[in-house]
Enzyme design. Sequence first.
Site, PDB file in Angstrom:
ATOM      1  N   HIS A  53       0.932  -1.119  -0.051  1.00 51.14           N
ATOM      2  CA  HIS A  53      -0.021  -0.006  -0.038  1.00 51.14           C
ATOM      3  C   HIS A  53       0.891   1.116   0.016  1.00 51.14           C
ATOM      4  O   HIS A  53       2.132   1.360   0.676  1.00 51.14           O
ATOM      5  CB  HIS A  53      -1.005  -0.009   1.118  1.00 51.14           C
ATOM      6  CG  HIS A  53      -2.184   0.919   0.894  1.00 51.14           C
ATOM      7  ND1 HIS A  53      -2.014   2.212   1.331  1.00 51.14           N
ATOM      8  CD2 HIS A  53      -3.464   0.614   0.768  1.00 51.14           C
ATOM      9  CE1 HIS A  53      -2.970   2.728   1.155  1.00 51.14           C
ATOM     10  NE2 HIS A  53      -4.144   1.638   0.735  1.00 51.14           N
ATOM     11  N   ASP A  58      -8.119  -5.262   0.035  1.00 48.18           N
ATOM     12  CA  ASP A  58      -8.563  -6.184  -1.118  1.00 48.18           C
ATOM     13  C   ASP A  58      -8.104  -7.516  -0.854  1.00 48.18           C
ATOM     14  O   ASP A  58      -8.677  -8.576  -1.837  1.00 48.18           O
ATOM     15  CB  ASP A  58      -7.859  -5.847  -2.173  1.00 48.18           C
ATOM     16  CG  ASP A  58      -8.212  -4.531  -2.958  1.00 48.18           C
ATOM     17  OD1 ASP A  58      -7.496  -3.414  -2.878  1.00 48.18           O
ATOM     18  OD2 ASP A  58      -9.803  -4.288  -2.922  1.00 48.18           O
TER      19      ASP A  58
HETATM   20  C1  SDX Z   1      -6.326  -0.011  -2.833  1.00 48.60           C
HETATM   21  O1  SDX Z   1      -4.566   4.712  -2.024  1.00 48.60           O
HETATM   22  C2  SDX Z   1      -5.204   4.029  -1.415  1.00 48.60           C
HETATM   23  O2  SDX Z   1      -5.715   4.267  -0.493  1.00 48.60           O
HETATM   24  C3  SDX Z   1      -6.054   2.756  -2.265  1.00 48.60           C
HETATM   25  C4  SDX Z   1      -6.894   1.914  -1.478  1.00 48.60           C
HETATM   26  C5  SDX Z   1      -8.441   2.607  -1.234  1.00 48.60           C
HETATM   27  O3  SDX Z   1      -9.188   2.336  -0.153  1.00 48.60           O
HETATM   28  O4  SDX Z   1      -8.653   3.548  -1.998  1.00 48.60           O
HETATM   29  O5  SDX Z   1      -6.405   1.435  -0.188  1.00 48.60           O
HETATM   30  C6  SDX Z   1      -7.567   0.707  -2.154  1.00 48.60           C
HETATM   31  O6  SDX Z   1      -6.177   0.471  -4.060  1.00 48.60           O
HETATM   32  C7  SDX Z   1      -5.256  -1.025  -2.035  1.00 48.60           C
HETATM   33  C8  SDX Z   1      -4.139  -1.302  -3.147  1.00 48.60           C
HETATM   34  C9  SDX Z   1      -4.653  -2.624  -3.897  1.00 48.60           C
HETATM   35  N1  SDX Z   1      -3.572  -3.095  -4.849  1.00 48.60           N
HETATM   36  C10 SDX Z   1      -3.060  -4.112  -4.823  1.00 48.60           C
HETATM   37  O7  SDX Z   1      -3.296  -5.175  -3.750  1.00 48.60           O
HETATM   38  C11 SDX Z   1      -2.051  -4.541  -5.856  1.00 48.60           C
HETATM   39  C12 SDX Z   1      -0.666  -4.825  -5.438  1.00 48.60           C
HETATM   40  N2  SDX Z   1       0.040  -3.859  -4.801  1.00 48.60           N
HETATM   41  C13 SDX Z   1       0.902  -2.989  -5.473  1.00 48.60           C
HETATM   42  O8  SDX Z   1       0.593  -2.830  -6.849  1.00 48.60           O
HETATM   43  C14 SDX Z   1       1.369  -1.854  -4.791  1.00 48.60           C
HETATM   44  O9  SDX Z   1       1.777  -2.492  -3.433  1.00 48.60           O
HETATM   45  C15 SDX Z   1       0.639  -0.755  -4.831  1.00 48.60           C
HETATM   46  C16 SDX Z   1       0.219  -0.320  -5.949  1.00 48.60           C
HETATM   47  C17 SDX Z   1      -0.844  -0.869  -3.892  1.00 48.60           C
HETATM   48  C18 SDX Z   1       1.295   0.637  -3.842  1.00 48.60           C
HETATM   49  O10 SDX Z   1       2.378   0.774  -4.695  1.00 48.60           O
HETATM   50  P1  SDX Z   1       3.444   1.890  -4.385  1.00 48.60           P
HETATM   51  O11 SDX Z   1       3.280   2.642  -3.075  1.00 48.60           O
HETATM   52  O12 SDX Z   1       3.782   2.780  -5.610  1.00 48.60           O
HETATM   53  O13 SDX Z   1       4.823   0.945  -4.138  1.00 48.60           O
HETATM   54  P2  SDX Z   1       6.021   0.676  -4.943  1.00 48.60           P
HETATM   55  O14 SDX Z   1       5.509   0.187  -6.347  1.00 48.60           O
HETATM   56  O15 SDX Z   1       7.063   1.951  -4.780  1.00 48.60           O
HETATM   57  O16 SDX Z   1       6.592  -0.540  -4.283  1.00 48.60           O
HETATM   58  C19 SDX Z   1       7.613  -0.312  -3.377  1.00 48.60           C
HETATM   59  C20 SDX Z   1       8.513  -1.626  -3.466  1.00 48.60           C
HETATM   60  C21 SDX Z   1       8.919  -2.119  -4.877  1.00 48.60           C
HETATM   61  O17 SDX Z   1      10.191  -2.604  -4.649  1.00 48.60           O
HETATM   62  P3  SDX Z   1      11.701  -2.233  -4.975  1.00 48.60           P
HETATM   63  O18 SDX Z   1      11.552  -1.240  -6.453  1.00 48.60           O
HETATM   64  O19 SDX Z   1      11.543  -1.370  -3.794  1.00 48.60           O
HETATM   65  O20 SDX Z   1      12.483  -3.389  -4.868  1.00 48.60           O
HETATM   66  O21 SDX Z   1       7.648  -2.868  -2.892  1.00 48.60           O
HETATM   67  C22 SDX Z   1       7.501  -3.421  -3.982  1.00 48.60           C
HETATM   68  C23 SDX Z   1       7.899  -3.067  -5.494  1.00 48.60           C
HETATM   69  O22 SDX Z   1       8.222  -3.788  -6.340  1.00 48.60           O
HETATM   70  N3  SDX Z   1       5.962  -4.052  -4.153  1.00 48.60           N
HETATM   71  C24 SDX Z   1       5.592  -5.425  -4.218  1.00 48.60           C
HETATM   72  C25 SDX Z   1       4.061  -5.172  -4.159  1.00 48.60           C
HETATM   73  N4  SDX Z   1       3.941  -3.984  -3.727  1.00 48.60           N
HETATM   74  C26 SDX Z   1       4.943  -3.151  -3.667  1.00 48.60           C
HETATM   75  N5  SDX Z   1       6.174  -6.409  -4.681  1.00 48.60           N
HETATM   76  C27 SDX Z   1       5.249  -7.713  -4.793  1.00 48.60           C
HETATM   77  N6  SDX Z   1       3.866  -7.688  -4.605  1.00 48.60           N
HETATM   78  C28 SDX Z   1       3.461  -6.308  -4.187  1.00 48.60           C
HETATM   79  N7  SDX Z   1       2.066  -6.593  -4.101  1.00 48.60           N
END
Ligand code: SDX
Length: 440
Positions: free
Chosen positions: A318, A375
């Site tokens: 998140h 989710d």
């Molecule tokens: C919702 O914003 C809100 O409040 C949203 C929400 C709401 O109520 O409106 O809470 C609802 O959208 C919840 C989120 C649902 N999405 C998912 O579950 C999809 C999976 N999650 C990811 O796509 C991700 O965690 C996000 C999109 C939710 C957040 O992404 P960020 O904040 O841009 O984080 P990032 O991509 O910069 O990740 C930081 C690191 C990265 O690795 P490094 O580059 O540091 O090595 O964490 C890794 C990412 O690759 N990472 C994950 C991951 N989420 C982040 N790696 C594997 N699986 C994951 N789910």
Amino acid sequence: MTANAQQGSSAADTTFSLTDNATSETIELPVISGSLGPDVVDIRKFYGGTGKFTYDPGFTSTGSCESKITYIDGDQGVLLHRGYAIDELAENSDFLEVSYLLLYGELPSAGQKKEFDATITEHTMVHEQINYLFRGFRRDAHPMAVLIGVVGALAAFYHDTTDIQDSRQRMIASHRLIAKMPTIAAMAHKYAIGQPFVYPRNDLSYSENFLHMLFAVPCEDYEINPVQSEAMDRILILHADHEQNASTSTVRLAGSSGANPYACIAAGIATLWGPAHGGANEAVVHMLDEIGSVDRIPECLAKAKDKDDPFRLMGFGHRVYKNYDPRAKVLHKTCHEVLNDLGLDNEMLDIARELERIALEDDYFVERKLYPNVDFYSGIILQALGIPTHLFTVIFALARTVGWIAQWNEMIEDPHQKIGRPRQLYTGERQRSYVALDRR
Ligand code: SDX
């Protein structure tokens, strides 16, 4: 930077100094404190004072507005709606009461609640012409595509609520959207499965009515299952609002131009559909289905950690929560209750719980503070309630409509509100002359 800034107003009594090392020029920027959470550095005069833009793609460090609606502490895993903790609301309130709280800022009295419930109930029907809109869609259209189209089309039906500067008209549009989303969502489902639309009933509660419109058929009476309606109501509460997430920011940006409120909400639905946002609940169930058994979890986690693989662990991570999403905690508990009450065992839940256990012990996830989000468990509950997977994000949009509309109203009422118009870091071609076709 000195202490004691004023709380939550545009005036500030402390400053943040920034010095350009190339020119030794310093700019003093006001610091503003809210009632909770980080202070903000007011950069509204930054470009005028420095000729430079700030740069924050994805808005990871940017506050886009002042708001009194929802507060999130990502480190502590806290979510407050108008000061009330989400777990208390989920335990003690109902969705329409939380909707009233988000819209008006206070919990309603018994009389106010009765009046609000009646107002929403009397707006649940849609204009009969709306029924014909569905015929333009293929039966196998994703219900989110249908929802975007039909909600956007409401802008063509209600010319009496287009003056968004009139608070009375704004509130009518708000009530209509909250009331009609379940009806339209249920119609999208009925259209997809080829069953007749079911009209709303005024003798049912909001969540009972939604389930009735989803599952009733003209050939027999539909019996409301209180376990299902109470679980649905709790799911709606948990998805109602969440500060300045992507879809809410879309609604605010669309609304900042003065656009029609129904069109703004359609834009929010479009943004929510993405798998990185509200589409994750559907993606979680597909992921758990694909994993299929507990012994395939290590393979899934390896993919999620592989930088060359676009796969991510859906329902994990998140932008704000670097701790357990408080909504996921409530949903995990609700999952157990619903499955027990309905006498269902659920291999998918076993896989989800084992996946969560292993991930939370894995350095990759621990170092990046990746926890289950809202989710991760919601899809399992919805599946146990008999909701088809393609409706999961539709239900998220149905619930989030009240959050979007509360934030939209707050933005319109904000005296400092201006049209949203970000700038950019331009790295394209410098000016060059046109070359005639026969010389290229
Ligand atoms: C919702 O914003 C809100 O409040 C949203 C929400 C709401 O109520 O409106 O809470 C609802 O959208 C919840 C989120 C649902 N999405 C998912 O579950 C999809 C999976 N999650 C990811 O796509 C991700 O965690 C996000 C999109 C939710 C957040 O992404 P960020 O904040 O841009 O984080 P990032 O991509 O910069 O990740 C930081 C690191 C990265 O690795 P490094 O580059 O540091 O090595 O964490 C890794 C990412 O690759 N990472 C994950 C991951 N989420 C982040 N790696 C594997 N699986 C994951 N789910």
